[in-house]
Design an enzyme around this catalytic site. Structure first.
Site, PDB file in Angstrom:
ATOM      1  N   THR A   1      90.382  49.484  62.464  1.00  0.00           N
ATOM      2  CA  THR A   1      91.050  50.443  61.589  1.00  0.00           C
ATOM      3  C   THR A   1      90.050  51.299  60.812  1.00  0.00           C
ATOM      4  OG1 THR A   1      92.893  48.946  61.385  1.00  0.00           O
ATOM      5  CG2 THR A   1      92.716  50.609  59.694  1.00  0.00           C
TER       6      THR A   1
ATOM      7  N   TYR B   1      98.916  54.452  63.069  1.00  0.00           N
ATOM      8  CA  TYR B   1      97.613  55.042  63.383  1.00  0.00           C
ATOM      9  C   TYR B   1      97.090  54.383  64.646  1.00  0.00           C
ATOM     10  CZ  TYR B   1      95.774  50.645  61.731  1.00  0.00           C
ATOM     11  OH  TYR B   1      95.506  49.321  61.609  1.00  0.00           O
TER      12      TYR B   1
ATOM     13  N   THR C   1      90.047  44.100  61.553  1.00  0.00           N
ATOM     14  CA  THR C   1      90.178  42.885  60.747  1.00  0.00           C
ATOM     15  C   THR C   1      90.955  41.777  61.454  1.00  0.00           C
ATOM     16  OG1 THR C   1      92.095  43.848  59.663  1.00  0.00           O
ATOM     17  CG2 THR C   1      89.984  44.089  58.540  1.00  0.00           C
ATOM     18  N   ASP C   2      91.753  42.145  62.467  1.00  0.00           N
ATOM     19  CA  ASP C   2      92.620  41.135  63.115  1.00  0.00           C
ATOM     20  C   ASP C   2      91.826  39.935  63.629  1.00  0.00           C
ATOM     21  OD1 ASP C   2      94.690  42.858  62.651  1.00  0.00           O
ATOM     22  OD2 ASP C   2      95.108  43.317  64.748  1.00  0.00           O
TER      23      ASP C   2
ATOM     24  N   LYS D   1      91.804  35.839  57.718  1.00  0.00           N
ATOM     25  CA  LYS D   1      92.695  36.951  57.340  1.00  0.00           C
ATOM     26  C   LYS D   1      94.019  36.368  56.849  1.00  0.00           C
ATOM     27  CE  LYS D   1      94.565  41.364  58.876  1.00  0.00           C
ATOM     28  NZ  LYS D   1      94.591  42.453  59.840  1.00  0.00           N
TER      29      LYS D   1
ATOM     30  N   GLU E   1      97.565  10.996  61.280  1.00  0.00           N
ATOM     31  CA  GLU E   1      98.785  10.342  61.775  1.00  0.00           C
ATOM     32  C   GLU E   1      98.710  10.130  63.286  1.00  0.00           C
ATOM     33  OE1 GLU E   1     102.791  11.497  60.273  1.00  0.00           O
ATOM     34  OE2 GLU E   1     101.624  12.970  59.153  1.00  0.00           O
TER      35      GLU E   1
HETATM   36  N1  GLU Z   1      94.617  45.955  64.836  1.00  0.00           N
HETATM   37  C1  GLU Z   1      93.615  46.490  64.022  1.00  0.00           C
HETATM   38  C2  GLU Z   1      92.278  45.842  64.294  1.00  0.00           C
HETATM   39  O1  GLU Z   1      92.060  44.684  64.115  1.00  0.00           O
HETATM   40  C3  GLU Z   1      94.112  46.425  62.650  1.00  0.00           C
HETATM   41  C4  GLU Z   1      93.355  45.652  61.695  1.00  0.00           C
HETATM   42  C5  GLU Z   1      92.248  46.373  61.010  1.00  0.00           C
HETATM   43  O2  GLU Z   1      91.266  46.803  61.564  1.00  0.00           O
HETATM   44  O3  GLU Z   1      92.426  46.418  59.829  1.00  0.00           O
HETATM   45  O4  GLU Z   1      91.417  46.538  64.763  1.00  0.00           O
END
Ligand code: GLU
Length: 357
Positions: free
Chosen positions: A40, A53, A118-119, A191, A312
């Site tokens: 992103t 986007y 971020t994913d 995340k 367990e």
């Molecule tokens: N799907 C995107 C990615 O991981 C969205 C998450 C991001 O970059 O914030 O590239």
């Protein structure tokens, strides 16, 4: 008169030394390379207020140019490794990144920044944490808002990430994630929110430090063996063995594990309920897999707490391994690297890796 000449000479020498020092300090900016992978932070949308986007549209050069004063922090250059949304991050890109980082850090480069979606950022960070062979800083960053959005936070995240990579204090902290003014260790970061800029947390160990408009402060060293202390390597590796993750729930079907085995998985991670638990029928399927020599790791779908050995589940009876503090996606990476290095490791040896890393 003699005294005046002496004073003049003395002041000239001081002035010369000052100018020299000034120049040499400028020359001495730490050398930082930004490796861009997409996400992103490099995303672009039609509208500055809409939520839709496309990831990975903006090049690294335009990203650097969008951050005022960033070139004052370091002698910077960028390389485009890939330009994907991190949902498309792959083992191939991980290996390319690791090899390039090891090559750069073995030379005169002082630190690396990786721009990344971020994913799956925590997965790339953890993979690199195990295979980078240097104590110099390697820092991942990204953003939750695309570059075209109102209050896009990517430029400040990039600025802070470069500051951390350029700081001599960042050495010996393994691979880090810098987002939203916080510094996290690769082992513990995850995340936690689908859209908010405060998405990254390290619920078990907390953040390593803060970075505020480039001012870096560390409080802790990271948890788990990493980088120069890790026994894993990406050197000469072309692929990693297939390890699948299955998500636990009430009334979970045992078929999923049998299907993974049939499809060729070399290892399985269960994102179990609670302390790495699963239905009795799934445990029996896990036993069938481990008896065929396919390790099954019990991790948890719960975001905090360690999965305890013999909690367990009688791990000896079922041949299973407890993931300790690794979440399912990171447990998968450790298992892939462990099996790649030696596919004949015993259950006890694999269990020890989950305690150490
Ligand atoms: N799907 C995107 C990615 O991981 C969205 C998450 C991001 O970059 O914030 O590239």
């Amino acid at each position: 008169m003699k005294k005046q000449i002496f004073n003049f000479a003395f002041i000239s020498v001081l002035l010369f030394a000052f100018i020299q020092n000034g120049f040499s300090q400028e020359k001495k900016l730490p050398k930082v390379i930004i490796l861009a992978t997409g996400g992103t932070i490099a995303g672009s949308g039609e509208s500055s207020t809409g939520s839709s986007y496309t990831s990975g549209k903006v090049t690294i050069e335009s990203m650097i140019d969008a951050v005022p004063n960033i070139r004052k922090l370091a002698d910077l250059s960028g390389e485009q490794i890939s330009n994907v949304g991190s949902q498309d991050m792959s083992v191939k890109i991980w290996l390319d990144l690791a090899n390039r980082i090891n090559e750069l850090l073995a030379g005169d480069v002082d630190g690396i920044v990786i721009t990344h979606g971020t994913d799956t950022q925590e997965e790339t960070a953890y993979f690199l944490n195990l295979v980078v062979k240097s104590n110099k800083p390697v820092v991942l960053t990204g953003s939750m808002r695309p570059s075209t959005a109102l209050s896009a936070e990517g430029p400040l995240n990039l600025y802070n990430a470069v500051a951390v990579a350029a700081s001599p204090e960042s050495k010996d902290h393994g691979v880090m994630v810098v987002m939203n003014d916080k510094i996290f260790g690769a082992h513990s970061v995850t995340k936690m929110n689908t859209t908010n800029v405060e998405t990254f947390e390290a619920p078990m160990h907390g953040q390593l430090g803060d970075v505020n408009f480039g001012e870096v402060t560390f409080y802790h060293y990271p948890h788990g063996l990493n980088t120069t202390k890790s026994r894993f390597s990406a050197d000469g590796i072309k692929s990693l063995p297939r390890v699948d993750i299955v998500y636990g729930c009430a009334d979970m079907s045992p078929d999923l594990i049998d299907i993974m085995v049939k499809a060729g998985a070399k290892g399985i991670v269960v994102a179990g309920v609670g302390d790495g638990n699963m239905t009795t029928a799934t445990l029996e399927a896990a036993k069938r897999a481990t008896e065929k020599g396919i390790p099954v790791v019990r991790s948890a779908r719960v975001p905090t707490g360690a999965v305890l050995i013999h909690g367990e589940v009688d791990d000896e009876k079922y041949g299973t391994i407890a993931s300790d503090e690794l979440n399912p996606q990171k447990a998968r990476i450790l298992l892939m690297l462990a099996l790649q290095q030696d596919k004949n490791r015993t259950r006890e040896e694999l269990q020890q890796l989950f305690i150490d890393y």
